[in-house]
Design a protein around this motif. Sequence first.
Motif, PDB file in Angstrom:
ATOM      1  N   GLY A  69       3.669   0.731  20.781  1.00  0.00           N
ATOM      2  CA  GLY A  69       2.261   0.743  21.178  1.00  0.00           C
ATOM      3  C   GLY A  69       1.957   1.771  22.249  1.00  0.00           C
ATOM      4  O   GLY A  69       0.866   2.345  22.276  1.00  0.00           O
ATOM      5  N   GLY A  70       2.918   2.022  23.131  1.00  0.00           N
ATOM      6  CA  GLY A  70       2.703   3.017  24.178  1.00  0.00           C
ATOM      7  C   GLY A  70       2.400   4.379  23.609  1.00  0.00           C
ATOM      8  O   GLY A  70       1.487   5.084  24.069  1.00  0.00           O
ATOM      9  N   ILE A  71       3.150   4.768  22.594  1.00  0.00           N
ATOM     10  CA  ILE A  71       2.908   6.065  21.947  1.00  0.00           C
ATOM     11  C   ILE A  71       1.600   6.029  21.161  1.00  0.00           C
ATOM     12  O   ILE A  71       0.765   6.930  21.262  1.00  0.00           O
ATOM     13  CB  ILE A  71       4.088   6.429  21.027  1.00  0.00           C
ATOM     14  N   LEU A  72       1.402   4.961  20.384  1.00  0.00           N
ATOM     15  CA  LEU A  72       0.199   4.829  19.548  1.00  0.00           C
ATOM     16  C   LEU A  72      -1.078   4.898  20.371  1.00  0.00           C
ATOM     17  O   LEU A  72      -1.964   5.730  20.121  1.00  0.00           O
ATOM     18  CB  LEU A  72       0.255   3.507  18.777  1.00  0.00           C
ATOM     19  N   TRP A  73      -1.203   4.017  21.383  1.00  0.00           N
ATOM     20  CA  TRP A  73      -2.435   3.946  22.168  1.00  0.00           C
ATOM     21  C   TRP A  73      -2.589   5.157  23.084  1.00  0.00           C
ATOM     22  O   TRP A  73      -3.716   5.602  23.335  1.00  0.00           O
ATOM     23  CB  TRP A  73      -2.474   2.663  22.986  1.00  0.00           C
ATOM     24  N   GLY A  74      -1.472   5.690  23.588  1.00  0.00           N
ATOM     25  CA  GLY A  74      -1.552   6.864  24.449  1.00  0.00           C
ATOM     26  C   GLY A  74      -2.145   8.054  23.722  1.00  0.00           C
ATOM     27  O   GLY A  74      -3.043   8.736  24.228  1.00  0.00           O
ATOM     28  N   VAL A  75      -1.654   8.297  22.508  1.00  0.00           N
ATOM     29  CA  VAL A  75      -2.169   9.408  21.703  1.00  0.00           C
ATOM     30  C   VAL A  75      -3.637   9.170  21.335  1.00  0.00           C
ATOM     31  O   VAL A  75      -4.475  10.079  21.434  1.00  0.00           O
ATOM     32  CB  VAL A  75      -1.304   9.585  20.431  1.00  0.00           C
ATOM     33  N   LEU A  76      -3.962   7.940  20.919  1.00  0.00           N
ATOM     34  CA  LEU A  76      -5.353   7.622  20.571  1.00  0.00           C
ATOM     35  C   LEU A  76      -6.272   7.776  21.777  1.00  0.00           C
ATOM     36  O   LEU A  76      -7.430   8.199  21.639  1.00  0.00           O
ATOM     37  CB  LEU A  76      -5.454   6.191  20.028  1.00  0.00           C
ATOM     38  N   GLY A  77      -5.774   7.436  22.973  1.00  0.00           N
ATOM     39  CA  GLY A  77      -6.591   7.546  24.177  1.00  0.00           C
ATOM     40  C   GLY A  77      -7.006   8.976  24.481  1.00  0.00           C
ATOM     41  O   GLY A  77      -8.103   9.215  25.000  1.00  0.00           O
ATOM     42  N   LYS A  79      -7.009  11.440  21.988  1.00  0.00           N
ATOM     43  CA  LYS A  79      -7.691  11.975  20.808  1.00  0.00           C
ATOM     44  C   LYS A  79      -9.068  11.339  20.582  1.00  0.00           C
ATOM     45  O   LYS A  79     -10.038  12.029  20.252  1.00  0.00           O
ATOM     46  CB  LYS A  79      -6.824  11.770  19.561  1.00  0.00           C
ATOM     47  N   ARG A  80      -9.152  10.009  20.782  1.00  0.00           N
ATOM     48  CA  ARG A  80     -10.380   9.285  20.449  1.00  0.00           C
ATOM     49  C   ARG A  80     -11.146   8.780  21.667  1.00  0.00           C
ATOM     50  O   ARG A  80     -12.294   8.332  21.530  1.00  0.00           O
ATOM     51  CB  ARG A  80     -10.048   8.084  19.551  1.00  0.00           C
ATOM     52  N   GLY A  81     -10.521   8.794  22.817  1.00  0.00           N
ATOM     53  CA  GLY A  81     -11.206   8.331  24.023  1.00  0.00           C
ATOM     54  C   GLY A  81     -10.532   7.135  24.655  1.00  0.00           C
ATOM     55  O   GLY A  81      -9.862   6.352  23.980  1.00  0.00           O
ATOM     56  N   ARG A  82     -10.706   7.017  25.974  1.00  0.00           N
ATOM     57  CA  ARG A  82     -10.073   5.918  26.716  1.00  0.00           C
ATOM     58  C   ARG A  82     -10.608   4.553  26.273  1.00  0.00           C
ATOM     59  O   ARG A  82      -9.870   3.570  26.212  1.00  0.00           O
ATOM     60  CB  ARG A  82     -10.332   6.073  28.218  1.00  0.00           C
ATOM     61  N   LEU A  83     -11.903   4.495  25.943  1.00  0.00           N
ATOM     62  CA  LEU A  83     -12.519   3.208  25.604  1.00  0.00           C
ATOM     63  C   LEU A  83     -12.029   2.671  24.265  1.00  0.00           C
ATOM     64  O   LEU A  83     -11.935   1.450  24.080  1.00  0.00           O
ATOM     65  CB  LEU A  83     -14.045   3.349  25.574  1.00  0.00           C
ATOM     66  N   SER A  84     -11.707   3.570  23.324  1.00  0.00           N
ATOM     67  CA  SER A  84     -11.205   3.108  22.026  1.00  0.00           C
ATOM     68  C   SER A  84      -9.914   2.326  22.196  1.00  0.00           C
ATOM     69  O   SER A  84      -9.664   1.339  21.480  1.00  0.00           O
ATOM     70  CB  SER A  84     -10.976   4.303  21.093  1.00  0.00           C
ATOM     71  N   VAL A  85      -9.094   2.744  23.154  1.00  0.00           N
ATOM     72  CA  VAL A  85      -7.848   2.047  23.427  1.00  0.00           C
ATOM     73  C   VAL A  85      -8.122   0.691  24.065  1.00  0.00           C
ATOM     74  O   VAL A  85      -7.505  -0.318  23.709  1.00  0.00           O
ATOM     75  CB  VAL A  85      -6.942   2.897  24.337  1.00  0.00           C
ATOM     76  N   LEU A  86      -9.056   0.673  25.016  1.00  0.00           N
ATOM     77  CA  LEU A  86      -9.365  -0.579  25.706  1.00  0.00           C
ATOM     78  C   LEU A  86      -9.891  -1.636  24.737  1.00  0.00           C
ATOM     79  O   LEU A  86      -9.635  -2.832  24.910  1.00  0.00           O
ATOM     80  CB  LEU A  86     -10.386  -0.331  26.816  1.00  0.00           C
ATOM     81  N   PHE A  87     -10.597  -1.209  23.702  1.00  0.00           N
ATOM     82  CA  PHE A  87     -11.097  -2.168  22.707  1.00  0.00           C
ATOM     83  C   PHE A  87     -10.006  -2.542  21.698  1.00  0.00           C
ATOM     84  O   PHE A  87      -9.769  -3.716  21.429  1.00  0.00           O
ATOM     85  CB  PHE A  87     -12.307  -1.583  21.969  1.00  0.00           C
ATOM     86  N   GLY A  88      -9.356  -1.533  21.145  1.00  0.00           N
ATOM     87  CA  GLY A  88      -8.358  -1.782  20.106  1.00  0.00           C
ATOM     88  C   GLY A  88      -7.168  -2.577  20.580  1.00  0.00           C
ATOM     89  O   GLY A  88      -6.696  -3.496  19.888  1.00  0.00           O
ATOM     90  N   SER A  89      -6.688  -2.265  21.768  1.00  0.00           N
ATOM     91  CA  SER A  89      -5.484  -2.937  22.257  1.00  0.00           C
ATOM     92  C   SER A  89      -5.746  -4.411  22.539  1.00  0.00           C
ATOM     93  O   SER A  89      -4.929  -5.280  22.206  1.00  0.00           O
ATOM     94  CB  SER A  89      -4.962  -2.245  23.519  1.00  0.00           C
ATOM     95  N   ILE A  90      -6.898  -4.718  23.131  1.00  0.00           N
ATOM     96  CA  ILE A  90      -7.159  -6.104  23.505  1.00  0.00           C
ATOM     97  C   ILE A  90      -7.413  -6.982  22.277  1.00  0.00           C
ATOM     98  O   ILE A  90      -7.032  -8.154  22.253  1.00  0.00           O
ATOM     99  CB  ILE A  90      -8.333  -6.194  24.509  1.00  0.00           C
ATOM    100  N   ILE A  91      -8.003  -6.418  21.224  1.00  0.00           N
ATOM    101  CA  ILE A  91      -8.179  -7.185  19.985  1.00  0.00           C
ATOM    102  C   ILE A  91      -6.812  -7.511  19.385  1.00  0.00           C
ATOM    103  O   ILE A  91      -6.556  -8.646  18.956  1.00  0.00           O
ATOM    104  CB  ILE A  91      -9.033  -6.390  18.970  1.00  0.00           C
TER     105      ILE A  91
END
Length: 416
Positions: A69-77, A79-91
């Motif tokens: 998850g560290g690699i997945l969310w870090g890259v998405l953060g 590429k797609r924005g910090r907020l996308s990670v904050l929403f996706g990870s918590i769900i």
Amino acid sequence: MKNVYSKQEKRKLLFSLPVIVAALGYFVDVYDLLLFSIVRIPSLTDLGYDPDVIGPIINSWQMAGLLVGGILWGVLGDKRGRLSVLFGSIITYSLANIACGFIPNIHFMDQADTYLILRFIAGVGLAGELGAGITLVSESLPKELRAIGTSLVAGIGLCGAVVAKLTVELSGHWTYAYFIGGAMGLCLLLLRLGVIEPGMYTSVQHDQSISKGSFWMFFNNKVRFVKYVKCIGIGLPTWFCIGILATLGNQFGDAMGLTSAVDPGLAIMWAYIGISVGDFASGFISQWLKSRKKAIFGMMIFTLVGVVLMLFSGYKSVETFYFYCVWLGLGTGYWAMFVTVAAEQFGTNIRSTAATTIPNIVRGTVGLMTFLFMYSKGSLGVIAAGAMVGLISFAIGISSTLTVPETHDKDLDFVE
């Protein structure tokens, strides 16, 4: 040139929505991350398994999820924005934790395997919270308040471990604690609707000429690679204290011949009480010393002294063991500072990747530390095996801290 802020302006910035959302998000993250360690013994005993055999395996898989998850969310953060990670990870981790509460009712497959899979999925989700939150706060606050802001996030967030232990005690059953943790995460989603991306990120978000979220950028440049490895090294002592000494505290207690058994859940709770206080203090210590490195080094040495006394001072009271858990917590309260340093080392286009992958690689090393400890304790004994793993962790941590670049007052508006 430094900006001068009035007390009212400082309060407004430090208690702004991004800081509050990041702090509460990390609170739920820590609650869910430590919940398995707290309920390891009662939950696995209830399911009919040996906690000392199956528990470390499940915990290692949760830590493996953090690595993925560290690699997945870090890259998405990036590429797609910090907020996308904050929403996706918590769900992700909220739903996984709710599912953990239903494990006693699952009979179509082995319950230990189900537990392992769900903790792996939860680990993947939990990996995104801290790095994205620290990155968001670091880019939203002026450099004069960054250290204090991120310390507030971690200090408040780390109280989640204390609440997790109290929830287990007061709810009456470990499954309810999982339901409550998942529900808190889903409720937090509503609060996040009002948060916007920091301008520092939006200025590069749509620039196609800038490579964003490339994990391999840490490996294709020697200077970046060395900084990346040193940032990982700084965090190792923190998770040695939590992942080995506190989580496996019952084994250390037995080896020391303490008059009563150590409760790993209580050991974790007392350690995190100390960590919360230490994290609040670390930002102010850094501001006072005008140095991230000096603050971390001082707290690391304080922790090392506590480890030596915990393992070798010859006490017999379980209360003294818990006292040393608080001591180690105070010292490892540089966790927020460590993640802040990781975020400050790298440019905006890979900052989220750095701030998310680095702490989760550190968390993931618990699996390696556990393996080394379990493999060595048969020949060395529990105390000596723990001391050996600790010696390696602190040697790497101290060396990394002394040689990593200083980032106090560094301007973060740059790209790699």
